[in-house]
Scaffold this motif. Structure first.
Motif, short mmCIF file in Angstrom:
data_model
loop_
_atom_site.label_atom_id
_atom_site.label_comp_id
_atom_site.label_asym_id
_atom_site.label_seq_id
_atom_site.Cartn_x
_atom_site.Cartn_y
_atom_site.Cartn_z
N LEU A 542 0.83 -1.19 0.03
CA LEU A 542 -0.17 0.02 -0.01
C LEU A 542 0.80 1.31 0.03
N ALA A 543 1.70 1.34 0.89
CA ALA A 543 2.84 2.34 1.01
C ALA A 543 3.68 2.65 -0.47
N TRP A 544 4.02 1.35 -1.05
CA TRP A 544 4.65 1.56 -2.37
C TRP A 544 3.72 1.95 -3.35
N GLY A 545 2.42 1.81 -3.36
CA GLY A 545 1.36 2.13 -4.43
C GLY A 545 1.39 3.61 -4.23
N VAL A 546 1.16 4.12 -2.93
CA VAL A 546 0.90 5.58 -2.62
C VAL A 546 2.07 6.47 -3.26
N ALA A 547 3.38 5.99 -2.71
CA ALA A 547 4.70 6.64 -3.28
C ALA A 547 4.45 6.84 -4.78
N CYS A 548 4.27 5.71 -5.64
CA CYS A 548 4.29 5.61 -6.88
C CYS A 548 3.11 6.74 -7.55
N LEU A 549 2.00 6.96 -6.69
CA LEU A 549 0.97 7.66 -7.14
C LEU A 549 1.49 9.16 -6.92
N GLU A 550 2.21 9.25 -5.81
CA GLU A 550 2.50 10.81 -5.77
C GLU A 550 3.60 11.43 -6.61
N GLN A 551 4.26 10.26 -7.33
CA GLN A 551 5.04 10.74 -8.36
C GLN A 551 4.60 10.30 -9.81
N THR A 552 3.33 10.44 -9.96
CA THR A 552 2.44 10.30 -10.93
C THR A 552 2.87 8.75 -11.92
N ALA A 564 -1.70 -4.85 -2.77
CA ALA A 564 -2.13 -4.54 -1.40
C ALA A 564 -3.66 -4.96 -1.18
N LEU A 565 -4.58 -4.84 -2.18
CA LEU A 565 -5.95 -5.25 -2.09
C LEU A 565 -5.91 -6.70 -1.78
N ALA A 578 -10.34 -0.79 2.74
CA ALA A 578 -10.88 0.84 2.66
C ALA A 578 -9.67 1.47 2.18
N ASP A 579 -8.62 1.67 2.81
CA ASP A 579 -7.48 2.44 2.50
C ASP A 579 -7.07 2.53 1.41
N THR A 580 -7.03 1.21 0.65
CA THR A 580 -6.56 0.84 -0.50
C THR A 580 -7.53 1.39 -1.68
#
Length: 836
Positions: A542-552, A564-565, A578-580
């Motif tokens: 989940l954290a990895w995915g969010v970091a990728c999202l923040e860097q588009t 993660a899901l 829910a967070d995912t």
């Protein structure tokens, strides 16, 4: 000479020149290749053939081409004096080169101040041939040294000290050529890396017809040579000295007319031979001069087109002239691009190996010699430096890794520094750094399973924990900390890797260190799999995915979030699910899929509701409002945001509240409710100060700049938009960077409207072009559409209606592909309004 002689003279000098790669004279094809590299313009063998036959034509004002062609012939040894260079130009009725061009041609040794830069045939001259592309960036240093040799003093002496490959020998060679005219009896040269002192003295004796074979020891041969020095005026050069006592015997008498140049890697040798005023400490090149060396070999156009890669190669090679020349020559020989060379050098294990190409001199030879001179203790110390891989470190860091008291470690570091195997960056703080190539060499001397690696990893984990606990900043040590975690991963110390992750991930999240999160998540996920901890695997994904999202990086973000899901689903973890889904809704919206984003946020809401997570439900309301704003439906977004504020206030979610108030500021601004927007902005400002997080501060600055623009305070709007842009760039948040550029361009447009006499267009258009290029590289299509909208307005303000229309139609096509109704309507209205 007449113009008819130009072709025959060119042919003569080409055949006189030597091809250092293929051997023999320069062929027409090889000259064409070298000219292409030097000038940045592609020339064929046919062009050279035409010139030599008098059929081709070089316009007399084509100075760049003339300089490039002359430079190739000079550096290949065909042209050997200023007079020959002038004759070559006169043959084609071209005016002589000016002093600046002479410097470009010959890298500082073929100069207008030296009538004949090459030695006379009637004097001894033992210096090696001038190398290609010499002493760039050392002009002031050369002048300083030369002045000491041309004034009246007893036996001038200069010791040039520095690490292997820094350019000591090259500088000595250039000095020999430029100073030889001041020494009527010539130049003697002794290479103490390749020859023993006895052999050097014997070669000198042969120059003057002195037989030394019957003299068995160094002292007697040196005494014989001093007799020669006493009656002659000579320049004596001793290269690569390692034994000061030996060299002192070889020097001319103190009161003779001869002068001495010594090169050495050892500061200790330098101090034994000379006083401080006579020692020249040679350091690596400055970056601009490194790039100049590269341009000289590859051509200006080639380097400028790959400037970021050229900068990376220079950094990896430590700005060492020898390493740069070898590395860039490798590009010429093998066809490697600078990007490919940088990737090759990024592999630490090959950073030295690639230098061993053919029979050309290598930096490795200098390092091998230094290694052979170290005793067992110093060899161990040098090898342990490998753990730092060229990063800056302290004496305390080193002591922990080599496992000895700090006082002992400092003594070892001082000895390595004296041998130029290490550089002291700050003597007060005892900060050190090793050249990247030396660091690569050290890695070869330290076994991959050596205990020093694990000590290094444990030390920087403890270091990080201490600094975080004491709330101290250690920004400069992030690289070391990351290297410590990577080392733990390489050593398969999974529990240590996970300790790093649990300690540092909250810090990375707070500081917006998304690159660090992505890099470390791969190591942490491996470790979690080894430990069999599925819950931790899900959290890391989940954290990895969010970091990728923040860097588009939407593709990678969706992949990791789906992983993660799946993991949260196996665990039946509603909160994790829910967070995912919440983050997946962001991914969908960022890619223009508002319907999918709405579906994902509804799923998130359901799972938050199942576990009665008020915070999650409040954030889901915020996300739904964001989707409405994306569609241009600002009014329904207001009520959702009001509800989100109430829910998030109940649970004291400061970060969620900050984002909600920021979005409310933007939404009310769009609706013209400036008083309400100001209220939300003030609350957001207070929350931003409380949180003191880079990502949230950047979002606040952006929103405040947008509000100031709406209120007509363009100067303040510009300042805060620039602050937001700087933070987004620090975080490598490409999407937000593009939005900030769009905001800045919009501020310029509105400022011009408010003050028609202002007429400032260039900055705004530059922001648009930067933003559009950024969007094209990152796939941020929506951002591109808005930038095209502003770009068209600025072009219209500059009076370029046709160009503005073309830009708006491009924007309409982008909006149509996105199925963005509001933008399509806006572009259509503008086209109709202006008769596009």
């Amino acid at each position: 000479m007449g113009k008819d002689n130009f072709g025959s003279l060119l042919r003569y000098y080409r055949r006189k020149s030597r091809d250092t790669v293929n051997g023999g004279p320069l062929s027409q094809e090889r000259l064409a290749d070298l000219l292409s590299l030097t000038s940045g313009i592609i020339y064929s063998r046919g062009a050279i053939s035409d010139w030599e036959r008098g059929k081709g034509h070089i316009h007399k004002d084509a100075r760049h081409l003339l300089v490039s062609l002359l430079r190739v012939l000079v550096e290949a040894g065909g042209i050997q004096s200023v007079q020959e260079a002038d004759a070559w130009l006169e043959a084609g009725n071209y005016r002589a080169l000016n002093a600046k061009e002479l410097g470009q041609v010959s890298a500082e040794w073929l100069t207008s101040t030296t009538a004949t830069p090459f030695p006379r045939n009637d004097t001894a001259f033992m210096a090696p041939a001038l190398p290609n592309h010499t002493v760039v960036g050392r002009t002031d240093l050369l002048a300083q040294i030369k002045s000491q040799f041309t004034t009246n003093s007893d036996r001038p002496l200069i010791v040039i000290q520095g690490m292997g490959g820094v350019g000591k020998t090259t500088l000595a060679i250039v000095l020999a050529y430029e100073l030889h005219q001041h020494f009527s009896d010539g130049v003697l040269w002794g290479d103490l890396r390749l020859s023993v002192a006895d052999g050097v003295l014997e070669s000198w004796g042969q120059i003057f017809g002195i037989e030394m074979q019957g003299l068995s020891d160094l002292s007697s041969r040196a005494a014989r040579m001093r007799g020669v020095f006493s009656t002659r005026k000579l320049l004596v050069v001793l290269d690569d000295v390692v034994d000061a006592s030996e060299v002192q015997k070889m020097l001319p008498p103190m009161h003779s007319e001869s002068a001495v140049i010594v090169t050495t890697r050892s500061t200790e040798v330098a101090r034994l031979l000379a006083n401080q005023e006579q020692i020249v400490s040679l350091t690596p090149m400055s970056r601009p001069n490194s790039l100049t060396i590269m341009r000289g070999i590859l051509g200006r156009a080639v380097v400028e087109a790959q400037l970021s890669d050229a900068d990376r190669v220079s950094a990896l090679l430590g700005d060492l002239p020898l390493a740069l020349q070898i590395g860039v020559a490798l590009c010429v020989d093998t066809g490697l691009t600078l990007a490919e060379l940088a990737r090759l050098l990024d592999d630490l294990s090959t950073r030295l190996d690639y230098l061993q190409t053919g029979n050309r001199a290598t930096v490795r030879l200098a390092f091998e010699q230094s290694w052979n001179m170290l005793d067992t203790v110093l060899r161990r110390a040098f090898a342990v430096l490998a753990v730092f891989e060229g990063r800056m470190f302290s004496a305390e860091d080193f002591a922990a890794c080599i496992d000895m008291p700090q006082a002992n470690a400092i003594l070892l570091l001082a000895q390595l520094q004296r041998r130029s195997l290490l550089q002291c960056i700050d003597s007060g703080e005892r900060q050190y750094q090793q050249h990247t190539l030396l660091a690569a060499y050290a890695t070869e001397k330290l076994l991959s399973e050596d205990d020093a690696w694990l000590r290094f990893s444990h030390y920087f984990y403890t270091f990080a924990a201490h600094h975080l606990t004491n709330n101290l900043s250690f920004q400069d040590c992030w690289e070391q900390v990351m290297a410590g975690m990577q080392t733990a991963h390489r050593l398969q110390k999974s529990s240590l890797v996970l300790d790093y992750w649990q300690l540092l991930h909250p810090e990375w999240k707070q500081r917006g260190h998304y690159s660090s999160t992505r890099q470390s998540a791969a190591w942490a996920l491996d470790a979690a799999e080894i430990e069999g901890d599925v819950s931790l695997q899900a959290a890391i994904a989940l954290a990895w995915g969010v970091a990728c999202l923040e860097q588009t990086d939407y593709v990678a973000a969706q992949q990791h979030l789906n992983n993660a899901l799946d993991a949260f689903g196996l665990l039946r973890d509603d909160l994790g699910i829910a967070d995912t889904h919440y983050q997946l809704s962001r991914v969908m919206l960022e890619q223009g899929e508002s319907s999918s984003a709405e579906t994902a946020i509804q799923l998130a809401w359901q799972h938050y509701q199942a576990v009665e997570d008020v915070r999650g439900m409040g954030r889901s309301l915020y996300r739904r409002a964001n989707i409405h704003c994306y569609r241009g439906d600002f009014q329904p977004a207001i009520s959702l945001l009001d509800d989100a504020v109430r829910w998030l206030s109940d649970v004291g979610d400061s970060r969620g509240l900050l984002r909600t108030h920021i979005l409310a500021t933007r939404t009310h601004s769009e609706l013209g409710n400036l008083e309400q927007a100001q209220v939300h902005c003030a609350i957001a400002s207070e929350l931003s100060d409380q949180l003191n997080e880079r990502a949230e501060s950047a979002s606040f600055y952006y929103s405040y700049a947008a509000l100031c623009r709406t209120q007509g305070d363009y100067s303040r709007a510009h300042d805060f938009a620039q602050k937001a842009l700087a933070l987004f760039r620090e975080m490598y948040d490409v999407k937000s960077e593009a939005n900030a550029l769009n905001l800045l361009a919009g501020i310029e447009m509105h400022w011009n409207r408010a003050l028609p006499e202002r007429r400032e267009f260039e900055n705004g258009l530059a922001y648009c072009q930067q933003g559009i290029a950024l969007c094209d590289r990152s796939g941020y299509t929506l951002g591109k559409a808005f930038l095209l909208l502003i770009n068209g307005h600025l072009l219209l303000q500059r009076g370029e209606l046709q160009h503005a229309c073309q830009t708006w139609w491009r924007g309409f096509e982008v909006a149509r592909d996105l199925e963005h109704a509001w933008l399509q309507v806006r572009f259509s209205q503008l086209a109709e309004e202006h008769g596009c």
